[in-house]
Design a protein around this motif. Structure first.
Motif, mmCIF file in Angstrom:
data_model
loop_
_atom_site.group_PDB
_atom_site.id
_atom_site.type_symbol
_atom_site.label_atom_id
_atom_site.label_comp_id
_atom_site.label_asym_id
_atom_site.label_seq_id
_atom_site.Cartn_x
_atom_site.Cartn_y
_atom_site.Cartn_z
ATOM 1 N N PRO A 191 0.803 -1.228 0.000
ATOM 2 C CA PRO A 191 0.000 0.000 0.000
ATOM 3 C C PRO A 191 0.835 1.277 0.000
ATOM 4 C CG PRO A 191 -0.950 -1.613 1.499
ATOM 5 C CD PRO A 191 0.357 -2.178 1.044
ATOM 6 N N ALA A 192 2.033 1.202 0.579
ATOM 7 C CA ALA A 192 2.872 2.394 0.672
ATOM 8 C C ALA A 192 3.933 2.474 -0.411
ATOM 9 C CB ALA A 192 3.550 2.452 2.045
ATOM 10 N N TRP A 208 1.179 11.532 4.644
ATOM 11 C CA TRP A 208 2.393 11.769 3.879
ATOM 12 C C TRP A 208 2.348 11.061 2.522
ATOM 13 C CZ3 TRP A 208 5.945 15.230 5.433
ATOM 14 C CH2 TRP A 208 5.927 15.602 6.771
ATOM 15 N N SER A 209 2.971 11.662 1.519
ATOM 16 C CA SER A 209 3.150 11.032 0.219
ATOM 17 C C SER A 209 4.553 11.351 -0.285
ATOM 18 C CB SER A 209 2.109 11.525 -0.784
ATOM 19 O OG SER A 209 2.258 12.912 -1.017
ATOM 20 N N TYR A 210 5.049 10.536 -1.219
ATOM 21 C CA TYR A 210 6.404 10.748 -1.710
ATOM 22 C C TYR A 210 6.525 10.216 -3.136
ATOM 23 C CZ TYR A 210 7.202 5.767 -1.219
ATOM 24 O OH TYR A 210 7.116 4.404 -1.355
ATOM 25 N N ALA A 211 7.559 10.677 -3.835
ATOM 26 C CA ALA A 211 7.930 10.147 -5.141
ATOM 27 C C ALA A 211 9.425 10.341 -5.324
ATOM 28 C CB ALA A 211 7.168 10.850 -6.264
ATOM 29 N N ALA A 212 10.063 9.349 -5.958
ATOM 30 C CA ALA A 212 11.480 9.424 -6.296
ATOM 31 C C ALA A 212 11.664 8.779 -7.659
ATOM 32 C CB ALA A 212 12.336 8.718 -5.248
ATOM 33 N N GLU A 213 12.509 9.368 -8.502
ATOM 34 C CA GLU A 213 12.629 8.874 -9.871
ATOM 35 C C GLU A 213 14.032 9.139 -10.405
ATOM 36 O OE1 GLU A 213 10.072 9.278 -14.066
ATOM 37 O OE2 GLU A 213 9.395 10.262 -12.212
ATOM 38 N N TYR A 214 14.476 8.211 -11.258
ATOM 39 C CA TYR A 214 15.763 8.365 -11.943
ATOM 40 C C TYR A 214 15.620 7.833 -13.356
ATOM 41 C CZ TYR A 214 20.479 7.315 -13.551
ATOM 42 O OH TYR A 214 21.621 7.234 -14.302
ATOM 43 N N ARG A 234 10.609 4.660 -11.251
ATOM 44 C CA ARG A 234 9.934 5.601 -10.359
ATOM 45 C C ARG A 234 9.373 4.838 -9.164
ATOM 46 N NH1 ARG A 234 7.327 10.728 -10.617
ATOM 47 N NH2 ARG A 234 5.456 10.871 -9.323
ATOM 48 N N LEU A 235 9.561 5.391 -7.968
ATOM 49 C CA LEU A 235 8.981 4.880 -6.732
ATOM 50 C C LEU A 235 8.033 5.933 -6.197
ATOM 51 C CD1 LEU A 235 12.260 3.619 -4.967
ATOM 52 C CD2 LEU A 235 10.838 2.382 -6.598
ATOM 53 N N GLU A 236 6.841 5.513 -5.769
ATOM 54 C CA GLU A 236 5.914 6.475 -5.182
ATOM 55 C C GLU A 236 4.959 5.761 -4.243
ATOM 56 O OE1 GLU A 236 3.412 8.326 -8.119
ATOM 57 O OE2 GLU A 236 3.514 6.560 -9.402
ATOM 58 N N GLY A 237 4.379 6.520 -3.353
ATOM 59 C CA GLY A 237 3.429 5.952 -2.402
ATOM 60 C C GLY A 237 3.126 6.940 -1.305
ATOM 61 N N GLY A 238 2.617 6.424 -0.205
ATOM 62 C CA GLY A 238 2.271 7.290 0.918
ATOM 63 C C GLY A 238 1.898 6.490 2.139
ATOM 64 N N HIS A 239 1.868 7.188 3.246
ATOM 65 C CA HIS A 239 1.458 6.581 4.512
ATOM 66 C C HIS A 239 0.800 7.667 5.358
ATOM 67 C CE1 HIS A 239 1.385 3.840 7.904
ATOM 68 N NE2 HIS A 239 1.901 4.795 8.663
#
Length: 410
Positions: free
Chosen positions: A207-208, A250-256, A242-247
């Motif tokens: 889920p996260a 809070w939410s986040y995203a990281a990408e390369y 790309r990594l993304e999700g939340g808890h």
């Protein structure tokens, strides 16, 4: 595969319409599509002799059939009419005004056949294509003439939490169509041809956490990174994750991603993309801060990381100063919020731009908007929007833009 355009002047019938981004198709049972959008846009640019103003009206009409044993079809036409004002629409040669990229004309926006079975879908023809967050491939629906794609798309769900999305694209109908003119150059054609392949694989790990990997091969034959650059200089292969999700709140995203050249590009490319983003929701207000980096390249000409098919207006500021990544690359540190207010949504964003290579600063931008449904008329909405860019570098210029928009969607 390139579906011929209906390329003509805007129909006088559009003038009968009083007014509103993306058309909403009928329900699964099929039915008509109607989207009307009136917009006033004002632009002031340092170093350009006159301020630009544009009153434009976009009318989108179409029909989607009901599904029959999984099969359905859709056809949709757009007409953009210029109602007043003077501006450089990239086709009329009025370079004494800033660019407002909404040329007048009429064309087929979508014409497709689709087969769906469970969670698997195949779509063939001219179609809307918005991949992921549209950072690489999108419809640029903010402009009055939407960007659509001629090709075949296959969307599969082979296992729980796993998706595969593949598209072959033979032609791209840009926002600057349907006409070319004497003002057209290598960097702004109305149509782009070449075999392009787009692949995305997604996995909902938890889920996260959602992970997506992608590989885009853009064989863009008849477009260049700049008007004086060789044709094909936007042909590239890009691979990324790309990594993304939340808890909780809070939410986040990281990408390369990494980008290199692809035939027919005569230049060697080797540039990187980075993204880190963090969001927080508080009493309905969505707060977000992030850092995005599009790397510069080495060698003659502009060999920086480019995203020529992206929906660029939703990235790097609404003033659209950086439609093309500068040769030295571009770092964007940003913070913003979307707040519910008075039955609508108020947004505010701040951007700080700098070269990825060489140091210094490009400048800063502040963006503000307020959008809300208009009472007593279902499907009618209004928008007021501002963008103000202030330059710190001779390679960019101060820019101020204002939009007032009314849109009706049936």
């Amino acid at each position: 595969m390139q579906i011929p355009r209906i390329a003509s002047g805007a129909s006088p019938l559009l003038l009968l319409v009083l007014v509103p981004s993306m058309a909403v198709a009928a329900a699964d049972t099929g039915g008509p599509i109607l989207d009307l959008r009136y917009r006033y846009e004002h632009a002031e640019q340092q170093g350009v002799a006159r301020d630009a103003q544009a009153h434009t009206l976009r009318a989108r009409v179409g029909y989607r059939t009901a599904a029959w044993h999984g099969w359905s079809a859709l056809v949709e036409a757009d007409g953009v009419a210029r109602l007043g004002g003077n501006h450089n629409d990239t086709r009329n040669g009025l370079r004494q005004y800033p660019v407002i990229a909404d040329p007048a004309g009429t064309e087929i926006n979508q014409a497709l056949v689709r087969y769906a079975h469970g969670n698997n879908t195949v779509t063939a023809g001219r179609q809307r294509l918005n991949l992921g967050n549209q950072r690489y491939v999108g419809g640029s629906a903010w402009r009055q003439n939407e960007q659509t794609y001629d090709g075949v798309r296959v969307q599969l769900a082979p296992a729980a939490g796993v998706t595969v999305d593949y598209a072959w694209i033979g032609g791209i109908n840009t926002v600057l169509g349907p006409h070319d003119s004497a003002a057209t150059n290598r960097s702004n054609p109305s149509d782009i041809e070449g075999d392009s392949h787009l692949l995305q694989v997604g996995w909902r790990v938890a889920p996260a956490l959602a992970v997506s990997g992608y590989h885009y091969r853009l064989e863009l034959e008849d477009i260049a990174v700049a008007a004086t650059a060789p044709p094909g200089t936007l042909a590239s292969r890009t691979t990324g994750v790309r990594l993304e999700g939340g808890h909780g709140a809070w939410s986040y995203a990281a990408e390369y991603a990494r980008q290199s050249e692809l035939d027919p590009n005569p230049w060697q490319l080797d540039s990187r993309y980075w993204l880190a983003e963090l969001g927080y929701t508080l009493h309905g207000a969505k707060l977000k801060a992030g850092y995005e980096s599009l790397g510069g390249g080495s060698g003659a000409g502009n060999r920086a990381f480019q995203t020529p098919l992206a929906t660029k207006h939703i990235f790097q500021g609404w003033a659209d100063v950086f439609g093309t990544t500068p040769a030295q690359g571009l770092d964007d540190a940003y913070v913003g919020a979307a707040v519910p207010l008075g039955g609508g949504s108020l947004q505010a964003w701040y951007h700080d731009f700098s070269p990825e290579r060489g140091g210094g600063s490009y400048g800063r931008e502040i963006d503000l908007s307020y959008a809300r449904p208009i009472p007593r008329v279902d499907g009618l909405a209004g928008l007021v929007k501002l963008a103000s860019y202030r330059s710190d570098d001779a390679r960019t210029a101060d820019m101020d833009k204002l939009w007032v928009q009314v849109q009706y969607t049936y």
